[in-house]
Design a protein around this motif. Structure first.
Motif, PDB file in Angstrom:
ATOM      1  N   TYR A   1      -4.711   6.208  -1.189  1.00 18.97           N
ATOM      2  CA  TYR A   1      -3.784   5.091  -1.392  1.00 18.97           C
ATOM      3  C   TYR A   1      -4.047   4.291  -2.669  1.00 18.97           C
ATOM      4  O   TYR A   1      -5.187   4.165  -3.122  1.00 18.97           O
ATOM      5  CB  TYR A   1      -3.869   4.123  -0.204  1.00 18.97           C
TER       6      TYR A   1
ATOM      7  N   ASP B   1      -0.106  11.321   5.887  1.00 16.52           N
ATOM      8  CA  ASP B   1       0.204   9.916   6.126  1.00 16.52           C
ATOM      9  C   ASP B   1       1.624   9.827   6.680  1.00 16.52           C
ATOM     10  O   ASP B   1       2.578  10.218   6.009  1.00 16.52           O
ATOM     11  CB  ASP B   1       0.103   9.116   4.825  1.00 16.52           C
TER      12      ASP B   1
ATOM     13  N   ARG C   1       0.855  -1.193   0.000  1.00 18.91           N
ATOM     14  CA  ARG C   1       0.000   0.000   0.000  1.00 18.91           C
ATOM     15  C   ARG C   1       0.889   1.240   0.000  1.00 18.91           C
ATOM     16  O   ARG C   1       1.783   1.376   0.839  1.00 18.91           O
ATOM     17  CB  ARG C   1      -0.902   0.017   1.234  1.00 18.91           C
TER      18      ARG C   1
ATOM     19  N   SER D   1      -3.306  10.811   2.922  1.00 15.15           N
ATOM     20  CA  SER D   1      -4.124   9.627   3.214  1.00 15.15           C
ATOM     21  C   SER D   1      -5.056   9.235   2.066  1.00 15.15           C
ATOM     22  O   SER D   1      -6.279   9.154   2.222  1.00 15.15           O
ATOM     23  CB  SER D   1      -4.942   9.864   4.489  1.00 15.15           C
TER      24      SER D   1
ATOM     25  N   PRO E   1       0.982   5.588  -0.316  1.00 16.29           N
ATOM     26  CA  PRO E   1       0.155   6.796  -0.224  1.00 16.29           C
ATOM     27  C   PRO E   1       0.335   7.741  -1.411  1.00 16.29           C
ATOM     28  O   PRO E   1       1.369   7.722  -2.097  1.00 16.29           O
ATOM     29  CB  PRO E   1       0.664   7.467   1.056  1.00 16.29           C
TER      30      PRO E   1
ATOM     31  N   SER F   1       4.885   3.757   2.760  1.00 17.69           N
ATOM     32  CA  SER F   1       4.476   2.493   2.150  1.00 17.69           C
ATOM     33  C   SER F   1       4.464   1.371   3.187  1.00 17.69           C
ATOM     34  O   SER F   1       5.355   1.273   4.027  1.00 17.69           O
ATOM     35  CB  SER F   1       5.413   2.138   1.002  1.00 17.69           C
TER      36      SER F   1
ATOM     37  N   THR G   1      -3.150   0.270  -3.758  1.00 18.81           N
ATOM     38  CA  THR G   1      -2.711  -1.010  -3.212  1.00 18.81           C
ATOM     39  C   THR G   1      -2.387  -1.955  -4.355  1.00 18.81           C
ATOM     40  O   THR G   1      -3.187  -2.125  -5.279  1.00 18.81           O
ATOM     41  CB  THR G   1      -3.797  -1.626  -2.308  1.00 18.81           C
TER      42      THR G   1
ATOM     43  N   ALA H   1       3.572   6.409  -6.903  1.00 14.16           N
ATOM     44  CA  ALA H   1       2.973   5.288  -6.188  1.00 14.16           C
ATOM     45  C   ALA H   1       3.184   3.989  -6.948  1.00 14.16           C
ATOM     46  O   ALA H   1       3.506   2.947  -6.360  1.00 14.16           O
ATOM     47  CB  ALA H   1       1.488   5.540  -5.960  1.00 14.16           C
TER      48      ALA H   1
END
Length: 296
Positions: free
Chosen positions: A27, A286, A5, A25, A7, A290, A29, A92
């Protein structure tokens, strides 16, 4: 099976062009499963379900680096981070791919080595560093080395992302930047960076409306975003602590006290009158970065 996961991130924070980013916050995944052979990529958008997928390419580059091979791989992508909106969707994907490969290879890489690989793929560390480490991160490239440091942020802030229904590629956003800047603009940004960091660290949030000002990229990129100046005015009129262009745009980030529960409602009423549709997301910092999960 391995899950990673990662952010969302907001880079170029205020005057911190190409150097300061923050994890938020929201995300993506990524699930990695070894299969006997072949490549299967399952995502929300069929355009990305092929071997040009950035997660897969990042995974392959990392495996080549560590000397690990798999027979086949299945990658499943669950995405909350919108693409080409200035919220670190590419970073990400890169971090997800590098971490996934590292886990499949029994974790031979340190976090600094992971950051270096991710930066080589991305081209700069300002998004991948906070995506990996979490929080507010300043980072630079010193020769072949990546130097980074996390900055403590006082409690009480909320990040309100104003996300339009239009995309803006990083390459186009880069193309409008000047080749040279005035000396006074450089001094302007250096002083604002210092003020921004001190205000965030000390909790003097009323100084952010000055500390978040920028002259290096926002005046040029803002012209690519419909109603940008009007949106900035709307945020100020509704008591935002400060605003800045997130990444290369087109998302606009507004900061507010986390106890101002009506801020979003006030903004949405104003944004409904603009030519594009703007979605508002209330986000926190966050601090984890990760996270890796093993098993089902």
């Amino acid at each position: 099976m391995i899950k990673v996961r990662v952010p969302a991130t907001s880079a170029n924070m205020g005057p911190g062009f190409d150097s300061i980013g923050i994890a938020l916050s929201l995300y993506n995944t990524f699930t990695f499963e070894e299969i006997p052979r072949g490549v299967e990529i399952i995502s929300y958008d069929e355009r990305f379900n092929n071997e040009d997928n950035l997660v897969y390419l990042s995974m392959i580059k990392t495996m080549e680096k560590v000397g690990h091979k798999v027979g086949g791989i299945r990658i499943t992508i669950e995405s909350e981070i919108p693409v080409s909106r200035g919220l670190g969707s590419s970073a990400a994907c890169i971090i997800g791919g590098v971490l996934g490969a590292n886990e499949l290879a029994d974790s031979p890489l340190t976090k600094d080595e992971i950051l270096k690989i991710a930066t080589n793929i991305e081209g700069h560390p300002d998004n991948v560093a906070p995506a990996l480490f979490g929080g507010l991160v300043t980072s630079i490239m010193e020769g072949k080395e990546i130097l980074h440091n996390q900055i403590s942020v006082a409690k009480g802030l909320e990040f309100v992302a104003l996300i339009p229904d239009l995309t803006l590629s990083t390459s186009r956003a880069r193309s409008v930047l000047p080749k040279k800047i005035k000396y006074e603009d450089a001094v302007f940004n250096v002083s604002r960076v210092a003020l921004m960091i001190s205000a965030l660290s000390n909790g003097d949030f009323q100084l952010l409306k000055y500390g978040l000002q920028d002259r290096l990229h926002q005046p040029y990129r803002s012209k690519l975003i419909p109603d940008f100046n009007m949106i900035m005015d709307i945020c100020i009129e509704n008591d935002s602590l400060g605003t800045f262009l997130s990444g290369a745009g087109p998302t606009v980030m507004a900061l507010t006290n986390d106890f101002d529960g009506d801020f979003t409602n006030r903004l949405q009423k104003k944004l409904n009158n603009l030519r594009n549709k703007w979605t508002i997301k209330e986000l926190k910092i966050d601090q984890q970065g990760s996270v890796i999960f093993h098993g089902d």
